[in-house]
Design a protein around this motif. Sequence first.
Motif, PDB file in Angstrom:
ATOM      1  N   LYS A  92       0.815  -1.219   0.000  1.00  0.00           N
ATOM      2  CA  LYS A  92       0.000   0.000   0.000  1.00  0.00           C
ATOM      3  C   LYS A  92       0.846   1.266   0.000  1.00  0.00           C
ATOM      4  N   LYS A  93       2.135   1.141   0.351  1.00  0.00           N
ATOM      5  CA  LYS A  93       2.967   2.331   0.524  1.00  0.00           C
ATOM      6  C   LYS A  93       4.225   2.249  -0.339  1.00  0.00           C
ATOM      7  N   THR A  94       4.005   1.869  -1.588  1.00  0.00           N
ATOM      8  CA  THR A  94       5.137   1.695  -2.499  1.00  0.00           C
ATOM      9  C   THR A  94       5.862   3.012  -2.773  1.00  0.00           C
ATOM     10  N   GLN A  95       5.132   4.138  -2.770  1.00  0.00           N
ATOM     11  CA  GLN A  95       5.779   5.426  -3.023  1.00  0.00           C
ATOM     12  C   GLN A  95       6.789   5.742  -1.929  1.00  0.00           C
ATOM     13  N   PHE A  96       6.412   5.464  -0.677  1.00  0.00           N
ATOM     14  CA  PHE A  96       7.330   5.696   0.429  1.00  0.00           C
ATOM     15  C   PHE A  96       8.490   4.706   0.376  1.00  0.00           C
ATOM     16  N   ILE A  97       8.236   3.472  -0.014  1.00  0.00           N
ATOM     17  CA  ILE A  97       9.303   2.471  -0.122  1.00  0.00           C
ATOM     18  C   ILE A  97      10.333   2.916  -1.153  1.00  0.00           C
ATOM     19  N   HIS A  98       9.883   3.490  -2.268  1.00  0.00           N
ATOM     20  CA  HIS A  98      10.817   4.013  -3.276  1.00  0.00           C
ATOM     21  C   HIS A  98      11.634   5.171  -2.689  1.00  0.00           C
ATOM     22  N   TYR A  99      10.987   5.990  -1.876  1.00  0.00           N
ATOM     23  CA  TYR A  99      11.673   7.115  -1.204  1.00  0.00           C
ATOM     24  C   TYR A  99      12.787   6.588  -0.300  1.00  0.00           C
ATOM     25  N   VAL A 100      12.484   5.538   0.468  1.00  0.00           N
ATOM     26  CA  VAL A 100      13.473   4.935   1.363  1.00  0.00           C
ATOM     27  C   VAL A 100      14.636   4.364   0.555  1.00  0.00           C
ATOM     28  N   HIS A 101      14.324   3.634  -0.483  1.00  0.00           N
ATOM     29  CA  HIS A 101      15.362   2.996  -1.303  1.00  0.00           C
ATOM     30  C   HIS A 101      16.288   4.041  -1.913  1.00  0.00           C
ATOM     31  N   LYS A 102      15.720   5.141  -2.389  1.00  0.00           N
ATOM     32  CA  LYS A 102      16.510   6.199  -3.018  1.00  0.00           C
ATOM     33  C   LYS A 102      17.471   6.846  -2.027  1.00  0.00           C
TER      34      LYS A 102
END
Length: 346
Positions: A92-102
Motif C-alpha cells: 500500500k505504501k510503495t511510493q514511500f518504499i521508493h523514497y526509502v530505497h533512493k
Amino acid sequence: MDSLHSIMNQHVKGKHLSFEERVIIQLRLKDGWSLRAIARELNCSPSTISYEVKRGTVKLYHGKVKRYKTSQGHDVYQAHRKNCGRKSDFLKKTQFIHYVHKHFFKDGWSLDVCSNRATAVGEFASSNVVCTKTLYNYVDQSLLGIYNYDLPEKLKRNTKLHRIRKNKKKLGRSIEERPKEISERNEFGHWECDLVLGHKSKDDEVLLTLSEGMSREFLILRIPDNSVMQAFKELQRQYSEHWNDIFKTITTNNGSEFADLSNLEDVSNTLVYYAHPYASCDKGTVERHNGLIRRFIPKGEAIANYSLQDIINIETWCNSLPRKILAYHTPDEIFERELDLIYQAA
C-alpha cells in the motif's frame, strides 16, 4: 470435581481458551450447568463462555437439535486466528518504499532517518509511512532490496564492559573536572576532538576531527602529522573574535599529539579536558563521526590518496545527514542557527 479438571492448570484471564477447556465446556453443558457456573470453574468471564458456545454450536437431527461441539468451537477459533494480527502495509505504501530505497543508497541515510525525516519536513503524511521497526522487519524479510550487510552499524555493534582507567600522565585538566552540564548537551560550544590516521606512515597526512555536542556539527581538517596546534591557530583566525563563544571547551584523548592543546587556555577562554585512557566513550560523539569517515576512507588507506575536495565532500555529507537526536534536522541547520545568534549578539 472429575479427573479431567483436576489435572488441568488454572485458566489465566485474558488468554484464549484451550482445546481442553472447550472439552470441559461441552461436558458441563451436557450435565446441565449454567454458563456462569462453567465460567466460575474455568476462571473466566461468562461472556467468554457465551461467545464460545455460540461459535461452537452445531445443528443436529436435520436442524431440530442444537448442541455445542468442542471440535466445531476449536475449528472456528483456528480459522479466526488466521485472519488476526496487523496486516502488512508494504504494497500500500510503495511510493514511500521508493523514497526509502533512493535516500538509503543515494544519500547514505539510515532507515530511521528515512522513516522520520519524511514526516519531519512534510514530504509524507504520517499515514503514508511505516515506522523504523517495520523497515528493519522488511529488511529481514528481504522485501526492500536492502540487506543486513548494507547496514554498517547493525553488524558491528556489540556491548563491552566499561572500565575507567586512571590517568598515568597529566597533560592538563581531567575530564573528571568537566562540569556535568556539558554532558547534557543543552549549551552550544562544547567540542570533542580526535585524529583519524591513514596509512600510519610518517609521510602520510592525518585528519583532525572535531564534533560539537549540541548540534553534532563535524569539522574535518587534513593536516600534516604533529601539526595539531597549527590547525587550531587557523581555526582561531577563522572565527576571530567569536572564538570564545563558539569553542567554550574541547575534550580530547591524552595522546602525545594533543599534549600542547592545553596551551589554548593561555591565549583564549577555551578550556581543554583530557579523557580517561582507553575510554573512547568519554568522547563518543567524535568517535561516532570518525566511524562515518571510515565508510569513505577504509582503515589503512593513505589519506594522501584523497583530494581536499574529497574530504570536503565527506564533511558536507556528515553535516547534511538528518539525525534522530536532532528531531531529524541536520547538524548544519542547528549549527547555522547557533552561529546566527552569536553573530547577532556581538
